[in-house]
Write a protein that holds these residues in place. Structure first.
Motif, short mmCIF file in Angstrom:
data_model
loop_
_atom_site.label_atom_id
_atom_site.label_comp_id
_atom_site.label_asym_id
_atom_site.label_seq_id
_atom_site.Cartn_x
_atom_site.Cartn_y
_atom_site.Cartn_z
N HIS A 250 89.95 59.06 72.67
CA HIS A 250 90.85 57.95 72.29
C HIS A 250 90.60 57.54 71.04
N THR A 251 89.23 57.32 70.61
CA THR A 251 89.01 56.77 69.22
C THR A 251 89.50 57.73 68.08
N ASP A 252 89.88 58.73 68.36
CA ASP A 252 90.10 60.00 67.23
C ASP A 252 91.37 59.63 66.68
N VAL A 253 92.36 58.75 67.28
CA VAL A 253 93.48 58.33 66.59
C VAL A 253 93.33 57.73 65.20
N GLY A 254 92.42 57.14 65.11
CA GLY A 254 91.93 56.24 63.74
C GLY A 254 91.63 57.41 62.74
N ALA A 255 90.84 58.53 62.87
CA ALA A 255 90.69 59.60 62.18
C ALA A 255 91.87 60.25 61.80
N TYR A 256 92.65 60.35 62.71
CA TYR A 256 93.97 61.17 62.51
C TYR A 256 94.83 60.55 61.79
N ALA A 257 94.84 59.01 62.05
CA ALA A 257 95.88 58.40 61.16
C ALA A 257 95.36 58.40 59.62
N LEU A 258 94.12 58.45 59.54
CA LEU A 258 93.63 58.33 58.18
C LEU A 258 93.60 59.72 57.53
N GLY A 259 93.72 60.69 58.32
CA GLY A 259 93.89 62.10 57.70
C GLY A 259 92.60 62.90 57.50
N VAL A 260 91.38 62.36 58.19
CA VAL A 260 90.24 62.81 57.93
C VAL A 260 89.70 64.06 59.06
N LEU A 261 90.57 64.46 59.89
CA LEU A 261 90.04 65.41 60.86
C LEU A 261 90.79 66.80 60.12
#
Length: 245
Positions: free
Chosen positions: A9-20
């Motif tokens: 679930h914490t991956d949502v932050g990385a996804y929003a910031l475009g770092v995945l």
């Protein structure tokens, strides 16, 4: 998120910031389509990239060379966001110093964004996007085929155009994006989100959330004068609505 690890679930932050990376983003989007929790949090976090772009513009020395923070700092940053949301404090602090470097590419900048009670309601989750929608040049449509109601509010920025979207009468589960199309045919994705099974903006919605329209926002690097229209599409390319501006 590492390749051998399950989607968190914490991956949502990385996804929003475009770092995945591309593979991680694709895997997270599959998870997003069936996770109301992550869809709600993504909607709340999509305001960060435009703010970080504004931070870069306002920085006193945009040519300054700042070391790129390591993954440990970013992990801690995202953990802080998740912890604050879980404890439902009256004031929330989004520490985006590392993200400012990763997304905006400018000097290290810290932003503190505060909000009221963090109850998981549509009004709270969409508060920032709804506020942005109220200010700007608006255009909208109800698609004659899908019956999806979509409208945008545009605000000119030095870096392009800030766009807020209001979306209703749409059923899920779906993963969608808003695409800006220029007069020359060029396309840019403004923002991406997930529609839960209950949908958004439905008169017969099962919950208050499902009856409320979705508000989300993002940015396009196009000048307002060069934009011809917007399209709401599913990620497999199906068009849900076309908004001529």
């Amino acid at each position: 998120m590492r390749p051998t690890e399950p989607v968190e679930h914490t991956d949502v932050g990385a996804y929003a910031l475009g770092v995945l990376d591309a593979a991680e983003a694709a895997r997270f989007e599959e998870h997003l389509a069936g996770c109301d929790r992550c869809a709600a949090e993504l909607d709340d976090l999509m305001g960060l990239p435009p703010l970080l772009a504004d931070a870069r513009e306002a920085a006193p020395d945009p040519e300054a060379v700042t070391p790129v923070p390591g993954p440990g700092l970013l992990d801690g940053l995202l953990a802080e966001v998740g912890a604050v949301r879980r404890t439902r404090r009256r004031r929330r602090l989004y520490l985006v110093a590392a993200a400012a470097v990763l997304v905006a590419g400018g000097p290290l900048t810290t932003y503190a964004l505060t909000a009221g009670d963090t109850d998981e309601t549509p009004e709270h989750l969409a508060s920032y996007a709804r506020t942005m929608y109220e200010h700007g040049e608006k255009a909208g449509t109800v698609d004659p085929v899908t019956k999806v109601a979509a409208s945008v509010s545009m605000e000119r920025k030095p870096w392009g155009t800030h766009v807020a979207l209001k979306l209703g009468n749409v059923k899920g589960p779906l993963t969608c994006d808003l695409v800006a199309i220029g007069k020359n045919g060029a396309e840019q994705t403004v923002t991406t989100w997930a529609v839960p099974a209950g949908g958004y903006g439905l008169k017969d919605g099962a919950t208050k959330w499902n009856k409320e329209p979705l508000y989300t926002h993002g940015g396009a690097a196009m000048n307002r004068s060069t934009i011809d229209r917007f399209e709401v599409r599913t990620l497999d390319g199906r068009r849900l609505a076309e908004i001529k501006v």
